[in-house]
Enzyme design. Structure first.
Site, PDB file in Angstrom:
ATOM      1  N   ARG A 165       0.834  -1.215   0.000  1.00  0.00           N
ATOM      2  CA  ARG A 165       0.000   0.000   0.000  1.00  0.00           C
ATOM      3  C   ARG A 165       0.869   1.266   0.000  1.00  0.00           C
ATOM      4  O   ARG A 165       0.572   2.245   0.688  1.00  0.00           O
ATOM      5  CB  ARG A 165      -0.901   0.037   1.237  1.00  0.00           C
ATOM      6  CG  ARG A 165      -1.988  -0.986   1.271  1.00  0.00           C
ATOM      7  CD  ARG A 165      -3.012  -0.792   0.177  1.00  0.00           C
ATOM      8  NE  ARG A 165      -4.207  -1.562   0.415  1.00  0.00           N
ATOM      9  CZ  ARG A 165      -4.331  -2.854   0.170  1.00  0.00           C
ATOM     10  NH1 ARG A 165      -3.326  -3.520  -0.377  1.00  0.00           N
ATOM     11  NH2 ARG A 165      -5.465  -3.482   0.432  1.00  0.00           N
ATOM     12  N   SER A 237     -10.569  -0.374   4.006  1.00  0.00           N
ATOM     13  CA  SER A 237      -9.715  -0.549   5.189  1.00  0.00           C
ATOM     14  C   SER A 237      -9.225   0.810   5.659  1.00  0.00           C
ATOM     15  O   SER A 237      -8.618   1.548   4.877  1.00  0.00           O
ATOM     16  CB  SER A 237      -8.491  -1.395   4.847  1.00  0.00           C
ATOM     17  OG  SER A 237      -8.880  -2.641   4.330  1.00  0.00           O
ATOM     18  N   GLU A 333      -4.361   3.866   6.592  1.00  0.00           N
ATOM     19  CA  GLU A 333      -4.216   3.719   5.147  1.00  0.00           C
ATOM     20  C   GLU A 333      -4.920   4.879   4.447  1.00  0.00           C
ATOM     21  O   GLU A 333      -4.495   5.340   3.391  1.00  0.00           O
ATOM     22  CB  GLU A 333      -4.827   2.383   4.696  1.00  0.00           C
ATOM     23  CG  GLU A 333      -4.513   2.078   3.246  1.00  0.00           C
ATOM     24  CD  GLU A 333      -5.455   1.080   2.583  1.00  0.00           C
ATOM     25  OE1 GLU A 333      -5.866   0.110   3.240  1.00  0.00           O
ATOM     26  OE2 GLU A 333      -5.769   1.296   1.415  1.00  0.00           O
TER      27      GLU A 333
HETATM   28  N1  EPU Z   1     -10.126 -11.095  10.679  1.00  0.00           N
HETATM   29  C1  EPU Z   1     -10.555 -11.089  11.967  1.00  0.00           C
HETATM   30  N2  EPU Z   1     -11.768 -10.551  12.252  1.00  0.00           N
HETATM   31  C2  EPU Z   1     -12.557 -10.045  11.285  1.00  0.00           C
HETATM   32  C3  EPU Z   1     -12.130 -10.041   9.945  1.00  0.00           C
HETATM   33  C4  EPU Z   1     -10.899 -10.582   9.673  1.00  0.00           C
HETATM   34  O1  EPU Z   1      -9.883 -11.543  12.879  1.00  0.00           O
HETATM   35  O2  EPU Z   1     -13.637  -9.571  11.630  1.00  0.00           O
HETATM   36  C5  EPU Z   1      -8.799 -11.659  10.384  1.00  0.00           C
HETATM   37  C6  EPU Z   1      -8.889 -13.107  10.001  1.00  0.00           C
HETATM   38  O3  EPU Z   1      -7.783 -13.761  10.532  1.00  0.00           O
HETATM   39  C7  EPU Z   1      -8.775 -13.085   8.495  1.00  0.00           C
HETATM   40  C8  EPU Z   1      -7.803 -11.932   8.321  1.00  0.00           C
HETATM   41  O4  EPU Z   1      -8.175 -11.000   9.335  1.00  0.00           O
HETATM   42  O5  EPU Z   1      -8.300 -14.273   7.994  1.00  0.00           O
HETATM   43  C9  EPU Z   1      -7.838 -11.280   6.982  1.00  0.00           C
HETATM   44  O6  EPU Z   1      -9.120 -10.707   6.744  1.00  0.00           O
HETATM   45  P1  EPU Z   1      -9.531 -10.243   5.270  1.00  0.00           P
HETATM   46  O7  EPU Z   1      -9.479 -11.386   4.330  1.00  0.00           O
HETATM   47  O8  EPU Z   1     -10.809  -9.489   5.344  1.00  0.00           O
HETATM   48  O9  EPU Z   1      -8.350  -9.278   4.827  1.00  0.00           O
HETATM   49  P2  EPU Z   1      -7.661  -8.021   5.537  1.00  0.00           P
HETATM   50  O10 EPU Z   1      -6.221  -8.319   5.696  1.00  0.00           O
HETATM   51  O11 EPU Z   1      -8.393  -7.622   6.751  1.00  0.00           O
HETATM   52  C10 EPU Z   1      -6.929  -6.941   3.320  1.00  0.00           C
HETATM   53  C11 EPU Z   1      -7.007  -5.612   2.625  1.00  0.00           C
HETATM   54  C12 EPU Z   1      -8.385  -5.423   2.001  1.00  0.00           C
HETATM   55  C13 EPU Z   1      -8.625  -6.560   1.016  1.00  0.00           C
HETATM   56  C14 EPU Z   1      -8.511  -7.893   1.779  1.00  0.00           C
HETATM   57  C15 EPU Z   1      -8.632  -9.081   0.853  1.00  0.00           C
HETATM   58  C16 EPU Z   1      -5.475  -4.156   3.839  1.00  0.00           C
HETATM   59  C17 EPU Z   1      -5.332  -2.989   4.757  1.00  0.00           C
HETATM   60  N3  EPU Z   1      -6.717  -4.539   3.562  1.00  0.00           N
HETATM   61  O12 EPU Z   1      -7.828  -6.897   4.407  1.00  0.00           O
HETATM   62  O13 EPU Z   1      -8.361  -4.240   1.260  1.00  0.00           O
HETATM   63  O14 EPU Z   1      -9.884  -6.457   0.412  1.00  0.00           O
HETATM   64  O15 EPU Z   1      -7.220  -7.974   2.402  1.00  0.00           O
HETATM   65  O16 EPU Z   1      -7.455  -9.230   0.137  1.00  0.00           O
HETATM   66  O17 EPU Z   1      -4.469  -4.673   3.355  1.00  0.00           O
HETATM   67  C18 EPU Z   1      -8.788  -1.898   1.333  1.00  0.00           C
HETATM   68  O18 EPU Z   1      -7.586  -1.736   1.169  1.00  0.00           O
HETATM   69  O19 EPU Z   1      -9.580  -0.925   1.443  1.00  0.00           O
HETATM   70  C19 EPU Z   1      -9.311  -3.256   1.440  1.00  0.00           C
HETATM   71  C20 EPU Z   1     -10.594  -3.521   1.707  1.00  0.00           C
END
Ligand code: EPU
Length: 337
Positions: A165, A237, A333
């Site tokens: 990012r 995010s 972010e």
């Molecule tokens: N998780 C929790 N609680 C929750 C949701 C998630 O503990 O309520 C944990 C779980 O372990 C899960 C992990 O977080 O496996 C990852 O969750 P998720 O797949 O939703 O991905 P993220 O890392 O939270 C990132 C990006 C998102 C993108 C998703 C999917 C960042 C800051 N965010 O989120 O991007 O859609 O991966 O690849 O890197 C954005 O940048 O606006 C965005 C939405």
């Protein structure tokens, strides 16, 4: 001629839907217009911000400077051979329309980035990423203008200094460059990235893996999990997933064995901001006109009439809660202005 507007309402220009005004606002729809506009010197030495789709910005106040809003359109094919296609895309194209267009033409690579809100010009700035893919791997170069001088510039992918990012446009060149076009190289032969667990699970519902099915699967996941900014003000995010060193990750994992941690190539470990926020009690929690989303606490939502300041206040409380419990700093972010 550039239409320079004064005291311009930004309400329709930010997906948090907060009220704010820009002292000056310039919409740029072509390179010629950019050349003419920069020649006037209006933008030079003013506080400035380049605004794309407004999906990654929080206005906490009126903006006492100039907002430059590129609406340059067009998808132009520059090269094509049996393996790849190179296209040059206007910064003002809607990102997801570009993904749909590429999937339709069977130009592969960015299908995992389906349904990310915003415009093409923001792609290289924050190196958008999702479901195991970052746009940096498909960018050949970014083209634009230096805002102070109007000089045309081109940055190769290497010169963009991409990171998670992150890019040179958020660091050394912050608020210095107006990106007008992004050049992408996409493959004709598929090389799908389907290892992200949510994606794998959703793809089980399809008989084969194609770019089109990946796009559909991601649209399903995102629609089920993430709030639609047209309905509920949010900017995706709010925080980045924090990177910590191995020792810090190991010591946290001793206390919290269930804590997700993803080792990176550079030796750092990426933690899940969503997990940290949830553990600190902030999942689906309300804070006046603001809340964290009930399915993805990394997303801060405007419950209706929140001001930018209220949203920032809530973000700071989350940052503090995570710091107190885990001694980990969550970096924002979203661009807070
Ligand atoms: N998780 C929790 N609680 C929750 C949701 C998630 O503990 O309520 C944990 C779980 O372990 C899960 C992990 O977080 O496996 C990852 O969750 P998720 O797949 O939703 O991905 P993220 O890392 O939270 C990132 C990006 C998102 C993108 C998703 C999917 C960042 C800051 N965010 O989120 O991007 O859609 O991966 O690849 O890197 C954005 O940048 O606006 C965005 C939405």
């Amino acid at each position: 001629m550039t239409l320079l507007k004064e005291n311009f309402s930004l309400l329709e220009y930010n997906t948090f839907h907060v009220a704010a005004h820009a002292r000056f606002f310039a919409e740029i729809s072509s390179e010629e217009q950019a050349t003419d506009f920069f020649a006037t010197g209006y933008a030079a030495k003013k506080t400035r911000f380049v605004l794309g789709g407004g999906s990654n910005v929080l206005f906490t106040n009126d903006f006492d400077g100039i907002i430059i809003h590129p609406v340059i359109k067009g998808i132009e094919k520059l090269e094509e051979d049996s393996e790849a296609v190179v296209i040059r895309v206007g910064a003002g194209e809607v990102w997801d329309d570009l993904v749909g267009y590429c999937v339709k033409h069977e130009w592969q690579g960015i299908e995992n980035l389906s349904m990310i809100p915003g415009t093409v010009g923001a792609g290289p700035v924050q190196n958008i990423g999702a479901y195991g893919v970052e746009v940096m791997h498909y960018i050949e170069r970014a083209e634009g203008f230096m805002i102070d001088t109007g000089k045309r510039v081109t940055y190769s992918a290497r010169e963009c200094k991409f990171g998670y990012r992150d890019s040179i446009f958020k660091n050394r060149l912050k608020d210095q460059v107006l990106i007008t076009h992004v050049v992408f190289r996409l493959r004709k032969e598929p090389q799908f990235h389907t290892s992200y667990p949510d994606l794998q699970k959703e793809l089980d519902n399809y008989s084969e893996t194609t770019a089109d099915n990946i796009r559909q699967a991601i649209i399903n996941i995102r629609s089920a999990k993430l709030p639609d900014p047209q309905v509920t003000g949010n900017a995706g995010s709010f925080f980045k997933n924090p990177l910590v060193n191995k020792e810090k990750a190991a010591s946290l994992q001793r206390f919290y064995p269930a804590m997700p941690g993803y080792p990176q190539q550079d030796g750092l470990v990426k933690l899940s901001a969503a997990w940290l926020i949830e553990q600190s009690g902030w999942k689906g929690k309300t804070c006046g006109n603001v809340a964290t989303h009930k399915r993805q606490p990394l997303i801060i939502i405007n419950r209706g009439d929140a001001t930018g300041e209220e949203i920032l206040h809530c973000a700071l409380k989350i940052q503090k809660a995570v710091m107190n419990q885990f001694a980990v700093k969550l970096e924002m972010e979203v661009n807070v202005l």
